[in-house]
Design an enzyme around this catalytic site. Sequence first.
Site, PDB file in Angstrom:
ATOM      1  CD  GLU A 166     -21.872 -58.263 -33.101  1.00 46.01           C
ATOM      2  OE1 GLU A 166     -22.608 -57.535 -33.615  1.00 46.01           O
ATOM      3  OE2 GLU A 166     -21.646 -59.298 -33.090  1.00 46.01           O
ATOM      4  CG  HIS A 182     -22.566 -57.538 -38.511  1.00 45.70           C
ATOM      5  ND1 HIS A 182     -22.572 -59.142 -37.905  1.00 45.70           N
ATOM      6  CD2 HIS A 182     -22.769 -56.834 -37.328  1.00 45.70           C
ATOM      7  CE1 HIS A 182     -22.549 -59.184 -36.878  1.00 45.70           C
ATOM      8  NE2 HIS A 182     -22.655 -58.012 -36.568  1.00 45.70           N
ATOM      9  CE  LYS A 239     -20.912 -58.865 -43.100  1.00 48.77           C
ATOM     10  NZ  LYS A 239     -20.933 -60.202 -43.207  1.00 48.77           N
ATOM     11  CE1 TYR A 246     -18.661 -61.498 -38.322  1.00 46.57           C
ATOM     12  CE2 TYR A 246     -16.802 -60.022 -39.032  1.00 46.57           C
ATOM     13  CZ  TYR A 246     -18.001 -60.500 -39.029  1.00 46.57           C
ATOM     14  OH  TYR A 246     -19.026 -59.708 -39.936  1.00 46.57           O
ATOM     15  CG  ASN A 293     -23.358 -61.625 -45.854  1.00 46.39           C
ATOM     16  OD1 ASN A 293     -22.291 -60.725 -45.397  1.00 46.39           O
ATOM     17  ND2 ASN A 293     -23.536 -62.856 -45.102  1.00 46.39           N
TER      18      ASN A 293
HETATM   19  P1  GTP Z   1     -23.009 -61.540 -39.951  1.00 47.28           P
HETATM   20  O1  GTP Z   1     -23.920 -60.363 -39.768  1.00 47.28           O
HETATM   21  O2  GTP Z   1     -21.921 -61.041 -40.756  1.00 47.28           O
HETATM   22  O3  GTP Z   1     -22.434 -61.932 -38.610  1.00 47.28           O
HETATM   23  O4  GTP Z   1     -23.832 -62.725 -40.536  1.00 47.28           O
HETATM   24  P2  GTP Z   1     -24.783 -63.744 -39.845  1.00 47.28           P
HETATM   25  O5  GTP Z   1     -24.857 -63.592 -38.387  1.00 47.28           O
HETATM   26  O6  GTP Z   1     -25.681 -63.908 -40.742  1.00 47.28           O
HETATM   27  O7  GTP Z   1     -23.814 -65.006 -39.851  1.00 47.28           O
HETATM   28  P3  GTP Z   1     -22.763 -65.797 -38.774  1.00 47.28           P
HETATM   29  O8  GTP Z   1     -22.492 -64.791 -37.694  1.00 47.28           O
HETATM   30  O9  GTP Z   1     -23.221 -67.090 -38.827  1.00 47.28           O
HETATM   31  O10 GTP Z   1     -21.508 -65.851 -39.903  1.00 47.28           O
HETATM   32  C1  GTP Z   1     -20.690 -64.651 -40.026  1.00 47.28           C
HETATM   33  C2  GTP Z   1     -20.041 -64.285 -41.519  1.00 47.28           C
HETATM   34  O11 GTP Z   1     -19.524 -65.453 -41.714  1.00 47.28           O
HETATM   35  C3  GTP Z   1     -21.257 -64.528 -42.401  1.00 47.28           C
HETATM   36  O12 GTP Z   1     -21.955 -63.135 -42.420  1.00 47.28           O
HETATM   37  C4  GTP Z   1     -20.831 -64.979 -43.693  1.00 47.28           C
HETATM   38  O13 GTP Z   1     -19.881 -64.017 -44.384  1.00 47.28           O
HETATM   39  C5  GTP Z   1     -19.715 -65.903 -43.010  1.00 47.28           C
HETATM   40  N1  GTP Z   1     -20.050 -67.370 -43.330  1.00 47.28           N
HETATM   41  C6  GTP Z   1     -20.969 -68.029 -42.140  1.00 47.28           C
HETATM   42  N2  GTP Z   1     -21.307 -68.904 -42.487  1.00 47.28           N
HETATM   43  C7  GTP Z   1     -20.486 -69.219 -43.607  1.00 47.28           C
HETATM   44  C8  GTP Z   1     -20.228 -70.633 -44.558  1.00 47.28           C
HETATM   45  O14 GTP Z   1     -20.839 -71.669 -44.163  1.00 47.28           O
HETATM   46  N3  GTP Z   1     -19.479 -70.337 -45.528  1.00 47.28           N
HETATM   47  C9  GTP Z   1     -18.840 -69.099 -45.964  1.00 47.28           C
HETATM   48  N4  GTP Z   1     -17.969 -69.036 -47.022  1.00 47.28           N
HETATM   49  N5  GTP Z   1     -18.903 -68.219 -44.839  1.00 47.28           N
HETATM   50  C10 GTP Z   1     -19.908 -68.376 -44.101  1.00 47.28           C
HETATM   51 MG    MG Z   2     -23.513 -63.186 -36.754  1.00 45.38          MG
END
Ligand code: GTP
Ligand code: MG
Length: 139
Positions: free
Chosen positions: A126, A115, A9, A49, A112
Amino acid sequence: GNTTLTMIKPDAVEAKKAGIILDKIIEAGFDIVALKMKRFTKSEAELFYQEHSERPFFPELVDFMISGPILAGVLKKENAVEEFRSFIGDTNPENAREGSIRKLYGKSISFNAIHGSDSDQSAKREIDLHFSDDEILNI
Ligand code: GTP
Ligand code: MG
């Protein structure tokens, strides 16, 4: 499935951690079969997303993902989706496994570092968003 999609990222690219993260990915046994630097347009990031479009953090997530270049890659390994999710660690770096990519290079749940696709179906979708078939090695 044996294929997953990763993105290093904008935060990790900006911090000059793309190289060491790639090194760890390779060392962990994932084969890179496609790789490119790119910058998301806003509409591409919103589409990528879209499952999160109603979440409160969605605008912030999209703004972050378009804030700088990303390094997108297609990875192959047995059980790639599950193995890679485990390898990168929990979404929130605070909860991520010691030594995981998100623990080492993530700053917060919003920033973070990396991905990984969450299912075989997501991986296919994706990969298709980032790569054409002729950009992916047949190994
Ligand atoms: P990705 O690999 O980036 O998809 O992450 P993930 O699969 O572990 O998480 P998810 O798909 O649920 O969420 C996508 C992204 O949204 C995450 O990587 C975070 O950066 C962001 N995100 C998810 N949940 C939260 C939250 O509760 N608060 C905030 N600020 N960001 C969130
Ligand atoms: Mg995800």
